[in-house]
Design a protein around this motif. Structure first.
Motif, PDB file in Angstrom:
ATOM      1  N   UNK A 124      -5.306   3.134   7.999  1.00 19.34           N
ATOM      2  CA  UNK A 124      -5.181   3.808   6.707  1.00 19.34           C
ATOM      3  C   UNK A 124      -6.344   4.781   6.567  1.00 19.34           C
ATOM      4  N   UNK A 125      -6.068   5.918   5.977  1.00 15.45           N
ATOM      5  CA  UNK A 125      -7.113   6.920   5.722  1.00 15.45           C
ATOM      6  C   UNK A 125      -7.146   7.233   4.234  1.00 15.45           C
ATOM      7  N   UNK A 126      -8.342   7.141   3.664  1.00 10.81           N
ATOM      8  CA  UNK A 126      -8.551   7.507   2.267  1.00 10.81           C
ATOM      9  C   UNK A 126      -9.427   8.737   2.162  1.00 10.81           C
ATOM     10  N   UNK A 127      -9.407   9.378   1.021  1.00  9.53           N
ATOM     11  CA  UNK A 127     -10.238  10.552   0.766  1.00  9.53           C
ATOM     12  C   UNK A 127     -11.164  10.249  -0.397  1.00  9.53           C
ATOM     13  N   UNK A 128     -12.468  10.451  -0.186  1.00  8.67           N
ATOM     14  CA  UNK A 128     -13.474  10.150  -1.198  1.00  8.67           C
ATOM     15  C   UNK A 128     -14.242  11.422  -1.536  1.00  8.67           C
TER      16      UNK A 128
ATOM     17  N   UNK B 279       0.840  -1.197   0.000  1.00 12.89           N
ATOM     18  CA  UNK B 279       0.000   0.000   0.000  1.00 12.89           C
ATOM     19  C   UNK B 279       0.873   1.244   0.000  1.00 12.89           C
ATOM     20  N   UNK B 280       0.347   2.323  -0.583  1.00  6.49           N
ATOM     21  CA  UNK B 280       1.087   3.581  -0.655  1.00  6.49           C
ATOM     22  C   UNK B 280       0.094   4.727  -0.810  1.00  6.49           C
ATOM     23  N   UNK B 281       0.522   5.919  -0.443  1.00  7.87           N
ATOM     24  CA  UNK B 281      -0.309   7.110  -0.594  1.00  7.87           C
ATOM     25  C   UNK B 281      -0.596   7.341  -2.081  1.00  7.87           C
ATOM     26  N   UNK B 282      -1.852   7.652  -2.397  1.00  6.95           N
ATOM     27  CA  UNK B 282      -2.269   7.849  -3.781  1.00  6.95           C
ATOM     28  C   UNK B 282      -2.853   6.610  -4.436  1.00  6.95           C
ATOM     29  N   UNK B 283      -2.786   5.462  -3.759  1.00  6.85           N
ATOM     30  CA  UNK B 283      -3.314   4.213  -4.315  1.00  6.85           C
ATOM     31  C   UNK B 283      -4.838   4.275  -4.393  1.00  6.85           C
ATOM     32  N   UNK B 284      -5.400   3.721  -5.466  1.00 12.09           N
ATOM     33  CA  UNK B 284      -6.844   3.811  -5.710  1.00 12.09           C
ATOM     34  C   UNK B 284      -7.628   2.905  -4.771  1.00 12.09           C
ATOM     35  N   UNK B 285      -8.830   3.376  -4.379  1.00 10.06           N
ATOM     36  CA  UNK B 285      -9.757   2.624  -3.544  1.00 10.06           C
ATOM     37  C   UNK B 285     -11.117   2.594  -4.212  1.00 10.06           C
ATOM     38  N   UNK B 286     -11.891   1.539  -3.921  1.00 13.93           N
ATOM     39  CA  UNK B 286     -13.300   1.472  -4.284  1.00 13.93           C
ATOM     40  C   UNK B 286     -14.108   1.379  -2.997  1.00 13.93           C
ATOM     41  N   UNK B 287     -15.135   2.228  -2.874  1.00 12.81           N
ATOM     42  CA  UNK B 287     -15.942   2.281  -1.667  1.00 12.81           C
ATOM     43  C   UNK B 287     -17.373   1.873  -1.998  1.00 12.81           C
ATOM     44  N   UNK B 288     -17.962   1.012  -1.166  1.00 11.70           N
ATOM     45  CA  UNK B 288     -19.366   0.642  -1.283  1.00 11.70           C
ATOM     46  C   UNK B 288     -20.036   0.815   0.081  1.00 11.70           C
TER      47      UNK B 288
ATOM     48  N   UNK C 223      -8.979   7.480  -2.879  1.00 13.29           N
ATOM     49  CA  UNK C 223      -7.555   7.159  -2.901  1.00 13.29           C
ATOM     50  C   UNK C 223      -6.985   7.310  -1.501  1.00 13.29           C
ATOM     51  N   UNK C 224      -5.904   6.570  -1.246  1.00 12.48           N
ATOM     52  CA  UNK C 224      -5.256   6.629   0.061  1.00 12.48           C
ATOM     53  C   UNK C 224      -4.573   7.982   0.215  1.00 12.48           C
ATOM     54  N   UNK C 225      -4.886   8.668   1.320  1.00 12.14           N
ATOM     55  CA  UNK C 225      -4.297   9.976   1.572  1.00 12.14           C
ATOM     56  C   UNK C 225      -3.307   9.972   2.729  1.00 12.14           C
ATOM     57  N   UNK C 226      -3.386   8.976   3.613  1.00 13.55           N
ATOM     58  CA  UNK C 226      -2.454   8.916   4.744  1.00 13.55           C
ATOM     59  C   UNK C 226      -2.380   7.494   5.275  1.00 13.55           C
ATOM     60  N   UNK C 227      -1.205   7.124   5.787  1.00 13.89           N
ATOM     61  CA  UNK C 227      -0.974   5.814   6.383  1.00 13.89           C
ATOM     62  C   UNK C 227      -0.347   6.029   7.748  1.00 13.89           C
ATOM     63  N   UNK C 228      -0.936   5.410   8.775  1.00 17.09           N
ATOM     64  CA  UNK C 228      -0.401   5.536  10.133  1.00 17.09           C
ATOM     65  C   UNK C 228       1.036   5.021  10.166  1.00 17.09           C
ATOM     66  N   UNK C 229       1.977   5.787  10.752  1.00 18.80           N
ATOM     67  CA  UNK C 229       3.374   5.335  10.747  1.00 18.80           C
ATOM     68  C   UNK C 229       3.639   4.131  11.643  1.00 18.80           C
TER      69      UNK C 229
ATOM     70  N   UNK D 219      -8.965  -2.108  -1.760  1.00 20.63           N
ATOM     71  CA  UNK D 219      -7.711  -1.437  -2.100  1.00 20.63           C
ATOM     72  C   UNK D 219      -7.201  -2.020  -3.415  1.00 20.63           C
ATOM     73  N   UNK D 220      -7.117  -1.171  -4.442  1.00 20.11           N
ATOM     74  CA  UNK D 220      -6.730  -1.629  -5.767  1.00 20.11           C
ATOM     75  C   UNK D 220      -5.212  -1.754  -5.876  1.00 20.11           C
ATOM     76  N   UNK D 221      -4.761  -2.921  -6.320  1.00 20.66           N
ATOM     77  CA  UNK D 221      -3.339  -3.152  -6.552  1.00 20.66           C
ATOM     78  C   UNK D 221      -3.031  -2.822  -8.009  1.00 20.66           C
ATOM     79  N   UNK D 222      -1.989  -2.054  -8.282  1.00 18.22           N
ATOM     80  CA  UNK D 222      -1.672  -1.725  -9.682  1.00 18.22           C
ATOM     81  C   UNK D 222      -1.397  -2.955 -10.542  1.00 18.22           C
ATOM     82  N   UNK D 223      -0.920  -4.048  -9.940  1.00 21.62           N
ATOM     83  CA  UNK D 223      -0.621  -5.251 -10.715  1.00 21.62           C
ATOM     84  C   UNK D 223      -1.885  -6.078 -10.930  1.00 21.62           C
ATOM     85  N   UNK D 224      -1.844  -7.015 -11.877  1.00 20.54           N
ATOM     86  CA  UNK D 224      -2.963  -7.907 -12.161  1.00 20.54           C
ATOM     87  C   UNK D 224      -2.439  -9.321 -12.365  1.00 20.54           C
TER      88      UNK D 224
END
Length: 369
Positions: A252-256, A214-223, A235-241, A273-278
């Motif tokens: 993890x905190x995302x912004x929608x 996971x990384x900041x800016x990674x895409x999310x889908x919310x339902x 998208x992910x906007x912050x990750x607890x250190x 949490x969407x992974x760039x790889x497939x």
């Protein structure tokens, strides 16, 4: 003797009756094309095991949270003179919400301004007399200090008077008001809650083993349950250190985006949490699999000399997604399987395929029959 004859005749009659029944059933089975003791072919819906490109995803649950949330209160005591809002209003930063009675404060401010004006006049006179040595330096300094003190008193009273007008600190939506006109408020009394709802935060956790993925800016889908047929992008906007020592998970905190106002803070959210790889997977409908404590299995349809015959196949399954299940082991791409209605099928059973419905079959929408 007659009793024995009657008993034998009764047995013979029963034999004729049951023989006729079984003979008719045998005749019907032969007419249907089935062998003695067999079953007629069952008409089933079928589908092929397909190879699909699945994007990696990590599923979690979380909650929607307002970016800014505050309970509007008063810093000074006073009686409400005017309410300038209604429950549920959308307000902008600086909008007036409540006006407290400030008559006494205004009167005090007028008095302080008069004192400040007098101090200014005395200081200006002192400035004129000082060059002619008509007053001492200490008298001049005292005059300047009185002016500075009077100006500070006016500014303090002005600030106190401004506190009698309560304004919105940021853009947002108001909740239900808790006060009325004429009510006396003590410092810190709750008036109304203000929340900023666009955008919203979505807070969730993932096990620590997923931290490298996971990384900041990674895409999310919310339902959310309120809109079951709608997916919201985030998208992910912050990750607890740090990692939680109790759960060994990372927060993890995302912004929608919530420009249309459909979402509300506090909603339960399902987060993907969407992974760039497939990756390539074999997928079949959920209804094609029997899930039980003894293992998962499906019915593969094999073409034999006697026609299409089912074979029970043990499966190792993986991820589920949109009505489909990943097949890790047990089937190969292109295998034909029974898509639904497993309760009507047995291993080694002859089947026919419903070609008319199979052409319009969407594996993700198949229901058990």
């Amino acid at each position: 003797m007659k009793l024995v004859v009657r008993f034998v005749l009764a047995l013979l009659l029963l034999g004729v009756i049951f023989g006729g029944i079984f003979g008719y059933q045998f005749y019907s089975m032969m007419q249907a094309g089935g062998p003695p003791g067999g079953q007629p072919p069952v008409n089933v819906m079928a589908t092929e095991v397909s190879e699909q490109d699945w994007q990696g995803v990590r599923n979690a649950v979380g909650s929607l949270t307002a970016v800014d949330r505050v309970s509007i209160s008063t810093e000074v005591a006073g009686t409400i003179e005017q309410l300038a809002f209604d429950s549920g209003d959308t307000v902008s930063a600086g909008d007036v919400l409540v006006i407290l009675d400030d008559e006494v404060d205004q009167a005090q401010l007028d008095g302080l301004r008069a004192e400040a004006e007098l101090a200014r006049i005395e200081f200006e006179r002192a400035e004129e007399l000082r060059p002619r040595q008509a007053i001492s330096q200490s008298e001049f300094d005292e005059s300047r200090a009185r002016l500075d003190s009077a100006i500070a008193a006016v500014q303090t009273q002005e600030a106190r008077t401004r506190q009698k007008t309560i304004r919105a600190p940021f853009d947002g939506v108001l909740g239900l008001r808790r006060v009325s006109v004429g009510q006396f408020l003590a410092p810190g009394s709750d008036i109304v809650e203000l929340r900023q709802l666009d955008p919203l935060f979505v807070d969730f956790t993932l096990p620590e083993r997923f931290l490298p993925d996971i990384s900041v800016g990674q895409a999310l889908r919310i339902e959310v349950s309120a809109y079951p047929d709608t997916t919201f992008n985030a998208e992910i906007s912050a990750i607890e250190p740090g990692i939680s020592e109790q759960t060994r998970s990372v927060s993890i905190r995302g912004t929608v985006d919530n420009a249309n106002g459909q979402l509300r803070s506090g909603m339960f959210a399902r987060v993907a949490v969407q992974d760039p790889s497939s990756r390539q997977v074999l997928a079949i409908p959920e209804t094609a699999i029997s899930f039980n404590t003894y293992g998962d299995f499906a019915f593969r349809i094999n073409e034999t000399d006697e026609g299409l015959v089912t074979e029970r196949v043990q499966l190792q399954t993986g991820e589920r997604r949109n009505g489909l299940v990943e097949v890790v082991d047990g089937l190969a791409a292109g295998d034909q399987i029974v898509a639904a209605g497993l309760l009507r099928v047995r291993p080694g059973q002859s089947v026919t395929i419903d070609e008319e419905n199979a052409s319009n079959l969407d594996p993700a929408e198949v229901t058990e029959q």
